[in-house]
Write an enzyme that holds these catalytic residues in place. Structure first.
Site, PDB file in Angstrom:
ATOM      1  N   LYS A 221       0.834  -1.214   0.000  1.00  0.00           N
ATOM      2  CA  LYS A 221       0.000   0.000   0.000  1.00  0.00           C
ATOM      3  C   LYS A 221       0.871   1.268   0.000  1.00  0.00           C
ATOM      4  O   LYS A 221       0.618   2.202  -0.758  1.00  0.00           O
ATOM      5  CB  LYS A 221      -0.923  -0.036   1.234  1.00  0.00           C
ATOM      6  CG  LYS A 221      -1.872   1.131   1.358  1.00  0.00           C
ATOM      7  CD  LYS A 221      -3.039   0.782   2.250  1.00  0.00           C
ATOM      8  CE  LYS A 221      -2.737   0.842   3.735  1.00  0.00           C
ATOM      9  NZ  LYS A 221      -2.430   2.190   4.240  1.00  0.00           N
TER      10      LYS A 221
ATOM     11  N   ARG B 292       2.927   6.007  -3.237  1.00  0.00           N
ATOM     12  CA  ARG B 292       4.083   6.822  -3.654  1.00  0.00           C
ATOM     13  C   ARG B 292       4.319   6.729  -5.156  1.00  0.00           C
ATOM     14  O   ARG B 292       4.694   7.715  -5.794  1.00  0.00           O
ATOM     15  CB  ARG B 292       5.319   6.388  -2.855  1.00  0.00           C
ATOM     16  CG  ARG B 292       5.239   6.868  -1.393  1.00  0.00           C
ATOM     17  CD  ARG B 292       6.109   6.024  -0.483  1.00  0.00           C
ATOM     18  NE  ARG B 292       6.186   6.541   0.879  1.00  0.00           N
ATOM     19  CZ  ARG B 292       5.271   6.331   1.833  1.00  0.00           C
ATOM     20  NH1 ARG B 292       4.197   5.627   1.573  1.00  0.00           N
ATOM     21  NH2 ARG B 292       5.439   6.822   3.049  1.00  0.00           N
TER      22      ARG B 292
ATOM     23  N   ARG C 250      -8.780  12.088  12.402  1.00  0.00           N
ATOM     24  CA  ARG C 250      -7.362  11.789  12.673  1.00  0.00           C
ATOM     25  C   ARG C 250      -6.517  13.068  12.653  1.00  0.00           C
ATOM     26  O   ARG C 250      -6.793  13.979  11.874  1.00  0.00           O
ATOM     27  CB  ARG C 250      -6.848  10.762  11.649  1.00  0.00           C
ATOM     28  CG  ARG C 250      -7.559   9.423  11.813  1.00  0.00           C
ATOM     29  CD  ARG C 250      -7.108   8.415  10.784  1.00  0.00           C
ATOM     30  NE  ARG C 250      -5.712   8.060  10.926  1.00  0.00           N
ATOM     31  CZ  ARG C 250      -5.045   7.295  10.067  1.00  0.00           C
ATOM     32  NH1 ARG C 250      -5.662   6.823   8.987  1.00  0.00           N
ATOM     33  NH2 ARG C 250      -3.788   7.009  10.269  1.00  0.00           N
TER      34      ARG C 250
ATOM     35  N   SER D  98       7.298   8.826  12.145  1.00  0.00           N
ATOM     36  CA  SER D  98       6.174   8.633  11.234  1.00  0.00           C
ATOM     37  C   SER D  98       6.625   8.859   9.797  1.00  0.00           C
ATOM     38  O   SER D  98       7.099   9.939   9.449  1.00  0.00           O
ATOM     39  CB  SER D  98       5.052   9.619  11.582  1.00  0.00           C
ATOM     40  OG  SER D  98       4.179   9.771  10.482  1.00  0.00           O
TER      41      SER D  98
ATOM     42  N   ASP E 270       1.753  -1.304  11.728  1.00  0.00           N
ATOM     43  CA  ASP E 270       0.454  -1.754  11.198  1.00  0.00           C
ATOM     44  C   ASP E 270       0.160  -3.214  11.530  1.00  0.00           C
ATOM     45  O   ASP E 270      -0.944  -3.699  11.274  1.00  0.00           O
ATOM     46  CB  ASP E 270       0.418  -1.564   9.674  1.00  0.00           C
ATOM     47  CG  ASP E 270       0.389  -0.092   9.302  1.00  0.00           C
ATOM     48  OD1 ASP E 270      -0.005   0.740  10.149  1.00  0.00           O
ATOM     49  OD2 ASP E 270       0.781   0.238   8.166  1.00  0.00           O
TER      50      ASP E 270
ATOM     51  N   LYS F 248      -4.882   5.641  14.514  1.00  0.00           N
ATOM     52  CA  LYS F 248      -4.921   5.004  13.186  1.00  0.00           C
ATOM     53  C   LYS F 248      -6.366   5.029  12.684  1.00  0.00           C
ATOM     54  O   LYS F 248      -7.184   5.796  13.179  1.00  0.00           O
ATOM     55  CB  LYS F 248      -4.351   3.586  13.290  1.00  0.00           C
ATOM     56  CG  LYS F 248      -2.853   3.553  13.604  1.00  0.00           C
ATOM     57  CD  LYS F 248      -2.036   4.113  12.474  1.00  0.00           C
ATOM     58  CE  LYS F 248      -0.560   4.105  12.775  1.00  0.00           C
ATOM     59  NZ  LYS F 248       0.213   4.863  11.770  1.00  0.00           N
TER      60      LYS F 248
ATOM     61  N   ARG G 107      -6.824   1.436  17.652  1.00  0.00           N
ATOM     62  CA  ARG G 107      -6.586  -0.007  17.523  1.00  0.00           C
ATOM     63  C   ARG G 107      -6.292  -0.694  18.856  1.00  0.00           C
ATOM     64  O   ARG G 107      -6.510  -1.898  18.981  1.00  0.00           O
ATOM     65  CB  ARG G 107      -5.454  -0.268  16.516  1.00  0.00           C
ATOM     66  CG  ARG G 107      -5.897   0.009  15.100  1.00  0.00           C
ATOM     67  CD  ARG G 107      -4.818  -0.237  14.062  1.00  0.00           C
ATOM     68  NE  ARG G 107      -5.387  -0.084  12.720  1.00  0.00           N
ATOM     69  CZ  ARG G 107      -4.672   0.085  11.619  1.00  0.00           C
ATOM     70  NH1 ARG G 107      -3.345   0.109  11.684  1.00  0.00           N
ATOM     71  NH2 ARG G 107      -5.272   0.197  10.447  1.00  0.00           N
TER      72      ARG G 107
ATOM     73  N   ARG H   3      -7.563  -3.368   9.091  1.00  0.00           N
ATOM     74  CA  ARG H   3      -6.663  -4.326   9.768  1.00  0.00           C
ATOM     75  C   ARG H   3      -7.360  -4.998  10.948  1.00  0.00           C
ATOM     76  O   ARG H   3      -7.033  -6.132  11.314  1.00  0.00           O
ATOM     77  CB  ARG H   3      -5.378  -3.628  10.185  1.00  0.00           C
ATOM     78  CG  ARG H   3      -4.639  -3.058   8.970  1.00  0.00           C
ATOM     79  CD  ARG H   3      -3.167  -2.876   9.175  1.00  0.00           C
ATOM     80  NE  ARG H   3      -2.638  -1.998   8.145  1.00  0.00           N
ATOM     81  CZ  ARG H   3      -2.332  -2.370   6.898  1.00  0.00           C
ATOM     82  NH1 ARG H   3      -2.513  -3.618   6.510  1.00  0.00           N
ATOM     83  NH2 ARG H   3      -1.854  -1.494   6.027  1.00  0.00           N
TER      84      ARG H   3
HETATM   85  C1  S3P Z   1       2.387   4.736   6.145  1.00  0.00           C
HETATM   86  C2  S3P Z   1       2.968   5.020   7.343  1.00  0.00           C
HETATM   87  C3  S3P Z   1       2.445   4.549   8.629  1.00  0.00           C
HETATM   88  C4  S3P Z   1       1.456   3.425   8.472  1.00  0.00           C
HETATM   89  C5  S3P Z   1       0.493   3.672   7.363  1.00  0.00           C
HETATM   90  C6  S3P Z   1       1.210   3.862   6.049  1.00  0.00           C
HETATM   91  C7  S3P Z   1       2.978   5.284   4.907  1.00  0.00           C
HETATM   92  O1  S3P Z   1       1.796   5.622   9.279  1.00  0.00           O
HETATM   93  O2  S3P Z   1       0.762   3.206   9.682  1.00  0.00           O
HETATM   94  O3  S3P Z   1      -0.396   2.550   7.218  1.00  0.00           O
HETATM   95  O4  S3P Z   1       2.657   4.789   3.811  1.00  0.00           O
HETATM   96  O5  S3P Z   1       3.793   6.201   5.007  1.00  0.00           O
HETATM   97  P1  S3P Z   1       2.633   6.670  10.188  1.00  0.00           P
HETATM   98  O6  S3P Z   1       3.682   7.215   9.331  1.00  0.00           O
HETATM   99  O7  S3P Z   1       1.663   7.719  10.605  1.00  0.00           O
HETATM  100  O8  S3P Z   1       3.133   5.871  11.338  1.00  0.00           O
END
Ligand code: S3P
Length: 482
Positions: free
Chosen positions: A69, A74, A171, A216, A366, A393, A397, A439
């Site tokens: 994903k 990206r 969020r 993050s 995740d 999230k 969760r 999830r």
């Molecule tokens: C992601 C980063 C993570 C992850 C999300 C996808 C990404 O979140 O939990 O499912 O693609 O950069 P955080 O960067 O907020 O931890």
């Protein structure tokens, strides 16, 4: 149940024939009675019912999982802002990348329909995103909204409005808005500029060195994408290393990045020439994690999961399962368009409890819901700490896993920043809810495979966010003909 249609699977937006329509009379009745897995739909909601046999269920097979994903988002975004054509193979055809594609189409990128293994993006070039005629909708996808904000804020003279579904609108966006404002961005939102819907008036931004308080990848990537259009050097330092797909892909498209792994810092030089690329998206280890745990806890199981991305910033789940004594081997390790990939073989075995905390957390962020399921079957206690991020999230969760697994009889306690689980208590079927979190829906389905009696998972349609084929694959590995 009037108005319900059994086994109606929605795959790629298409309603597949119902099992009721395709089977007749007694045969239908006896097959439905013998089914382990039944998916029922009513209006926009689905209930997944799982009734494992009392004995003899084991999971077998070789499976392919959907595309990663994070990499899918990206590839679509960089493809849209690069010059020339980007061809993406193995893109995740889930709801989240569809939201990203819709947003970038609305800003002028030509993206072929997301209905095949190969998607083509005709890039419009850096700084050329058009002002959309309507509100951009990121759906359920935090990655779409947060990464896109970095690009929108740095497009001078354009006005953008961004929203999302009820989960996304609750969020926190201040984690990206704050550093963008330090760069000079103009962003307005609800709740003191912290919640979507958001309005963004694009600006010429100034470079900053941002010390992020959280590890993050969404925050890091947002700032790096804003840095693309900003003069000079923009740097992000994070407290622990989060997934580095943005760094890898930006470099592959031609951006000039400096990575200091000792300090978890990344610097991007503004105004690179980005050129369209061929991207092959590996399978998502976050989706593979459901099968890694399922095969570990269902006795007599063996699964081979092919083509799984094993980027070092994502394999915390493998490290945690290893600490728990899981029987997982990596086969056929290789590098595909800059990302390491392997086939994972997993066999059932007795797990043991462990403590999961500290720097590993961003690398398995995740996978904590499904690791909580693994912990129920582990000998002794498993403690998950330093994971307060899970509260923001797609759902809270920690609270949701504790409440829903407790309904099934698990010995699980919610901690302020984690979970404490004492293994060894057998699960009983129960009626549980996904809280619209993909999830959670899939983790509860795996837990249900080991429960005594019937489990009903409400709002199971959430799985399509990251894994549209989840129920079909579940049927396949269970040998359930439906
Ligand atoms: C992601 C980063 C993570 C992850 C999300 C996808 C990404 O979140 O939990 O499912 O693609 O950069 P955080 O960067 O907020 O931890």
């Amino acid at each position: 149940m009037a108005g319900w249609a059994h086994q109606r699977l929605f795959i790629m937006g298409k309603a597949w024939p119902t099992l009721e329509n395709s089977l007749k009379g007694d045969r239908q009745k006896s097959m439905m009675q013998n089914s382990i897995i039944i998916l029922q739909s009513a209006e926009n909601q689905q209930t997944l019912t799982i009734t494992p046999p009392n004995t003899g269920l084991s999971l077998q097979g070789t499976l392919n999982i959907p595309g990663d994903k994070s990499i899918s988002h990206r590839a679509l975004m960089l493809g849209a802002i690069a010059e020339g054509e980007t061809v993406i193979e193995g893109l995740l055809l889930g709801e989240d990348p569809r939201s990203t594609a819709a947003c970038f189409r609305a800003m002028g990128a030509k993206i072929s329909p997301l209905n095949s293994e190969s998607v083509t993006v005709q890039g419009i070039g850096l700084g050329k995103l058009q002002e959309p005629l309507d509100v951009l909708n990121a759906g359920n996808s935090g990655t779409t909204m947060r990464l896109m904000l970095g690009l929108l804020a740095s497009h001078p003279d354009r006005l953008f409005c961004v929203t999302g579904d009820a989960s996304l609108r609750s969020r926190p966006m201040s984690r990206v808005i704050k550093p963008l404002q330090e760069m000079g961005a103009n962003i307005w939102g609800r709740n003191d500029n912290s919640l979507a819907p958001l309005a963004i008036q694009g600006q010429n931004l100034k470079p900053i060195h941002y010390h992020s308080p959280i590890a993050s990848a969404q925050v890091k990537s947002c700032i790096l994408l804003a840095g693309l259009m900003t003069d000079g050097k923009t740097t992000v330092t994070e407290p622990a290393l989060s997934r580095d797909h943005s760094e890898r892909m930006l470099q592959a498209f031609g951006a000039n990045l400096e990575v200091d792994s000792a300090t978890h810092s990344v610097t991007i030089n503004g105004h690179p020439k980005l050129t369209g690329q061929k991207v092959i998206v590996p399978g998502d280890i976050s989706s593979a994690a459901f099968w890694l745990v399922a095969a570990s806890i269902v006795e007599g199981s063996e699964l081979l999961i092919e083509n799984v991305g094993i980027n070092p910033t994502r394999i915390g789940v493998l490290e945690a399962l290893k600490m728990m004594d899981a029987d997982i081997t990596l086969e056929n390790e290789r590098l595909i368009t800059g990302e390491p990939v392997a086939d994972l073989r997993v066999k059932s075995c007795q797990l043991k409890g462990c403590t999961i905390e500290g720097d590993i957390i961003p690398r398995l962020i995740d996978e904590i819901p499904i690791l909580a399921v693994a912990a129920i079957f582990a000998e002794g206690k498993t403690i998950i700490k330093d994971a307060a991020e899970l509260r923001v999230k797609e759902s809270d969760r920690l609270a949701v896993m504790a409440s829903e697994l407790s309904k099934m009889g698990a010995n699980i306690t919610e901690l302020p920043d984690g979970l404490e689980i004492t293994g060894g208590t057998p699960l009983n079927g129960a009626e549980v809810d996904s809280y619209t979190d993909h999830r959670i829906a899939m983790s509860l389905a795996i837990a249900a495979l080991t429960a005594k009696g019937k489990t009903m998972i409400n709002r199971a349609e959430a799985a399509a966010i990251s894994y549209p084929e989840f129920v079909t694959t579940l049927q396949e590995v269970c040998g359930d003909k439906g």
